[in-house]
Motif scaffolding. Structure first.
Motif, PDB file in Angstrom:
ATOM      1  N   LYS A   1       0.822  -1.211   0.000  1.00 23.26           N
ATOM      2  CA  LYS A   1       0.000   0.000   0.000  1.00 23.26           C
ATOM      3  C   LYS A   1       0.860   1.267   0.000  1.00 23.26           C
ATOM      4  CE  LYS A   1      -3.712   0.381  -0.255  1.00 23.26           C
ATOM      5  NZ  LYS A   1      -4.550   0.507  -1.471  1.00 23.26           N
TER       6      LYS A   1
ATOM      7  N   GLU B   1       2.161   1.629  -3.519  1.00 22.82           N
ATOM      8  CA  GLU B   1       1.054   2.006  -4.405  1.00 22.82           C
ATOM      9  C   GLU B   1       0.676   3.472  -4.217  1.00 22.82           C
ATOM     10  OE1 GLU B   1      -3.711   1.224  -4.311  1.00 22.82           O
ATOM     11  OE2 GLU B   1      -2.439  -0.547  -4.062  1.00 22.82           O
ATOM     12  N   GLU B   2       0.558   3.889  -2.967  1.00 27.02           N
ATOM     13  CA  GLU B   2       0.117   5.259  -2.694  1.00 27.02           C
ATOM     14  C   GLU B   2       1.166   6.290  -3.105  1.00 27.02           C
ATOM     15  OE1 GLU B   2      -2.903   5.866  -2.175  1.00 27.02           O
ATOM     16  OE2 GLU B   2      -3.599   3.905  -1.530  1.00 27.02           O
TER      17      GLU B   2
ATOM     18  N   GLU C   1       0.819   6.634  -6.794  1.00 22.99           N
ATOM     19  CA  GLU C   1      -0.384   7.410  -7.123  1.00 22.99           C
ATOM     20  C   GLU C   1      -0.160   8.903  -6.853  1.00 22.99           C
ATOM     21  OE1 GLU C   1      -3.742   5.653  -5.138  1.00 22.99           O
ATOM     22  OE2 GLU C   1      -3.594   3.811  -6.312  1.00 22.99           O
TER      23      GLU C   1
ATOM     24  N   GLU D   1      -4.182  12.142  -2.535  1.00 26.75           N
ATOM     25  CA  GLU D   1      -3.136  11.125  -2.642  1.00 26.75           C
ATOM     26  C   GLU D   1      -2.047  11.327  -1.590  1.00 26.75           C
ATOM     27  OE1 GLU D   1      -3.663   8.494  -4.191  1.00 26.75           O
ATOM     28  OE2 GLU D   1      -5.249   9.121  -5.560  1.00 26.75           O
TER      29      GLU D   1
ATOM     30  N   ASP E   1      -3.283   9.918   1.604  1.00 30.37           N
ATOM     31  CA  ASP E   1      -3.182   8.457   1.563  1.00 30.37           C
ATOM     32  C   ASP E   1      -1.757   7.996   1.874  1.00 30.37           C
ATOM     33  OD1 ASP E   1      -5.846   8.132   0.940  1.00 30.37           O
ATOM     34  OD2 ASP E   1      -5.515   7.649  -1.182  1.00 30.37           O
ATOM     35  N   VAL E   2      -0.767   8.706   1.335  1.00 32.74           N
ATOM     36  CA  VAL E   2       0.629   8.352   1.595  1.00 32.74           C
ATOM     37  C   VAL E   2       0.932   8.470   3.085  1.00 32.74           C
ATOM     38  CG1 VAL E   2       3.038   9.056   1.259  1.00 32.74           C
ATOM     39  CG2 VAL E   2       1.495   8.909  -0.711  1.00 32.74           C
TER      40      VAL E   2
ATOM     41  N   HIS F   1      -0.864   5.583   5.107  1.00 34.20           N
ATOM     42  CA  HIS F   1      -0.276   4.260   4.896  1.00 34.20           C
ATOM     43  C   HIS F   1       1.166   4.183   5.399  1.00 34.20           C
ATOM     44  CE1 HIS F   1      -3.837   3.827   2.356  1.00 34.20           C
ATOM     45  NE2 HIS F   1      -3.726   2.551   2.686  1.00 34.20           N
TER      46      HIS F   1
END
Length: 93
Positions: free
Chosen positions: A38, A41-42, A45, A59, A62-63, A66
């Motif tokens: 994750k 991925e983040e 993104e 985004e 999200d980083v 995670h």
């Protein structure tokens, strides 16, 4: 401003010590492979969002989320990171 980050660290530690069934946070904390996936991925993104100038804030959030869960899952304490950053800032003066 930093209250939100402090709350995420507090949440991670609370959930790690008192898991809640079905919690996504607990899934990240208990599954290091998922947590790592994750984060990667983040970050990807976020880079894409910056390059396209879309959804950057979402985004980036999200980083942060995670990454905090990944750090806690791997017993990397924010306090130790802050000490390291302080050392670096003193060296660069």
């Amino acid at each position: 401003m930093l209250t939100a980050l402090e709350s995420l660290f507090k949440l991670a530690r609370e959930r790690k010590n008192n898991p809640i069934d079905g919690s996504y946070t607990n899934e990240l904390l208990s599954n290091k492979s998922l947590s790592k996936e994750k984060v990667l991925e983040e970050v990807s993104e976020l880079i894409e969002a910056v390059e396209k100038n879309t959804n950057k804030i979402h985004e980036a959030a999200d980083v942060f989320y995670h990454l905090i869960m990944y750090l806690e899952a791997n017993n990397i304490k924010i306090e130790e990171i802050m000490i390291e950053l302080k050392k670096r800032s003193q060296k660069s003066k």
